[in-house]
Design a protein around this motif. Structure first.
Motif, PDB file in Angstrom:
ATOM      1  N   LEU A  21      81.012  11.455  24.545  1.00 14.88           N
ATOM      2  CA  LEU A  21      79.557  10.823  24.481  1.00 14.88           C
ATOM      3  C   LEU A  21      79.025  10.308  23.095  1.00 14.88           C
ATOM      4  O   LEU A  21      78.399   9.298  23.015  1.00 14.88           O
ATOM      5  N   LEU A  22      79.249  11.284  22.345  1.00 18.37           N
ATOM      6  CA  LEU A  22      78.937  10.937  20.757  1.00 18.37           C
ATOM      7  C   LEU A  22      79.478   9.507  20.201  1.00 18.37           C
ATOM      8  O   LEU A  22      79.019   8.907  19.673  1.00 18.37           O
ATOM      9  N   GLY A  27      78.963   4.272  18.915  1.00 18.39           N
ATOM     10  CA  GLY A  27      79.246   2.805  18.801  1.00 18.39           C
ATOM     11  C   GLY A  27      78.291   1.723  19.467  1.00 18.39           C
ATOM     12  O   GLY A  27      78.170   0.879  18.700  1.00 18.39           O
ATOM     13  N   MET A  28      77.641   2.261  20.331  1.00 20.10           N
ATOM     14  CA  MET A  28      76.514   1.274  21.004  1.00 20.10           C
ATOM     15  C   MET A  28      75.446   1.215  20.003  1.00 20.10           C
ATOM     16  O   MET A  28      74.815   0.027  19.598  1.00 20.10           O
ATOM     17  N   ALA A  29      74.927   2.221  19.184  1.00 17.17           N
ATOM     18  CA  ALA A  29      73.832   2.074  18.240  1.00 17.17           C
ATOM     19  C   ALA A  29      74.290   1.531  17.136  1.00 17.17           C
ATOM     20  O   ALA A  29      73.488   0.713  16.617  1.00 17.17           O
ATOM     21  N   ALA A  78      76.839   7.036  13.913  1.00 11.81           N
ATOM     22  CA  ALA A  78      77.618   6.432  13.487  1.00 11.81           C
ATOM     23  C   ALA A  78      78.813   7.218  12.791  1.00 11.81           C
ATOM     24  O   ALA A  78      79.806   6.944  13.076  1.00 11.81           O
ATOM     25  N   LEU A  79      78.137   8.286  12.274  1.00 11.44           N
ATOM     26  CA  LEU A  79      79.192   9.231  11.611  1.00 11.44           C
ATOM     27  C   LEU A  79      80.056   9.893  12.830  1.00 11.44           C
ATOM     28  O   LEU A  79      81.546  10.078  12.645  1.00 11.44           O
ATOM     29  N   PHE A  80      79.707  10.327  13.681  1.00  9.93           N
ATOM     30  CA  PHE A  80      80.385  10.904  14.937  1.00  9.93           C
ATOM     31  C   PHE A  80      81.372   9.690  15.396  1.00  9.93           C
ATOM     32  O   PHE A  80      82.423  10.085  15.836  1.00  9.93           O
ATOM     33  N   HIS A  81      80.850   8.775  15.567  1.00  4.74           N
ATOM     34  CA  HIS A  81      81.873   7.384  16.347  1.00  4.74           C
ATOM     35  C   HIS A  81      83.045   7.431  15.251  1.00  4.74           C
ATOM     36  O   HIS A  81      83.921   7.260  15.732  1.00  4.74           O
ATOM     37  N   ALA A  82      82.546   7.485  13.962  1.00  2.00           N
ATOM     38  CA  ALA A  82      83.752   7.122  12.940  1.00  2.00           C
ATOM     39  C   ALA A  82      84.450   8.273  12.769  1.00  2.00           C
ATOM     40  O   ALA A  82      86.098   7.966  12.658  1.00  2.00           O
ATOM     41  N   ALA A  83      84.267   9.379  12.999  1.00  3.87           N
ATOM     42  CA  ALA A  83      85.041  10.776  12.898  1.00  3.87           C
ATOM     43  C   ALA A  83      85.809  10.528  14.310  1.00  3.87           C
ATOM     44  O   ALA A  83      87.057  11.123  14.055  1.00  3.87           O
TER      45      ALA A  83
END
Length: 125
Positions: A21-22, A27-29, A78-83
């Motif tokens: 979910l994160l 990714g969307m944000a 953004a950080l959780f998407h990258a992680a």
């Protein structure tokens, strides 16, 4: 087995759905907000296409609690998407799946630390 359903192994709850979910929200944000911010602060203002806001105006905007919350949300997502993306590149792309727990702790731990640092910066602004 007399028509009974097969005994399923007891599984412990996983954080995986929350992490996905994160990932998707991040990714969307990021896809919606970051290109606009990069265009404004990376091209339009430096090249003089638009009048750049002065420091006092930007500081006043960042001190608004709603904007602080929006910026913090963007950074955290953004950080959780990258992680999450980096975790799966390491596990599946580099075939390091046997180190799943260590990789997950490092990736998501870095995202949490980065989120805390962003929160700290925004709280002191």
């Amino acid at each position: 087995m007399n028509g009974a359903t097969p005994d399923r192994r007891a599984r412990r709850p996983s954080a995986e759905p929350f992490l996905w979910l994160l990932f998707s929200a991040g990714g969307m944000a990021t896809a919606l907000a970051v290109p606009a911010l990069l265009f404004l602060f990376g091209l339009a203002f430096p090249l003089g296409w638009l009048a750049a806001p002065d420091h006092a105006h930007l500081l006043t905007m960042v001190r608004n609690p709603i904007i602080k919350l929006g910026l913090l949300g963007l950074v955290v997502l953004a950080l959780f998407h990258a992680a999450h993306r980096f975790r799966f590149v390491l596990e599946h792309g580099l075939q390091l799946g046997r180190f799943d727990r260590v990789i997950a702790m490092c990736c998501y731990g870095t995202a949490v630390l980065g989120s805390a640092a962003a929160g700290s910066v925004l709280l002191t602004a």
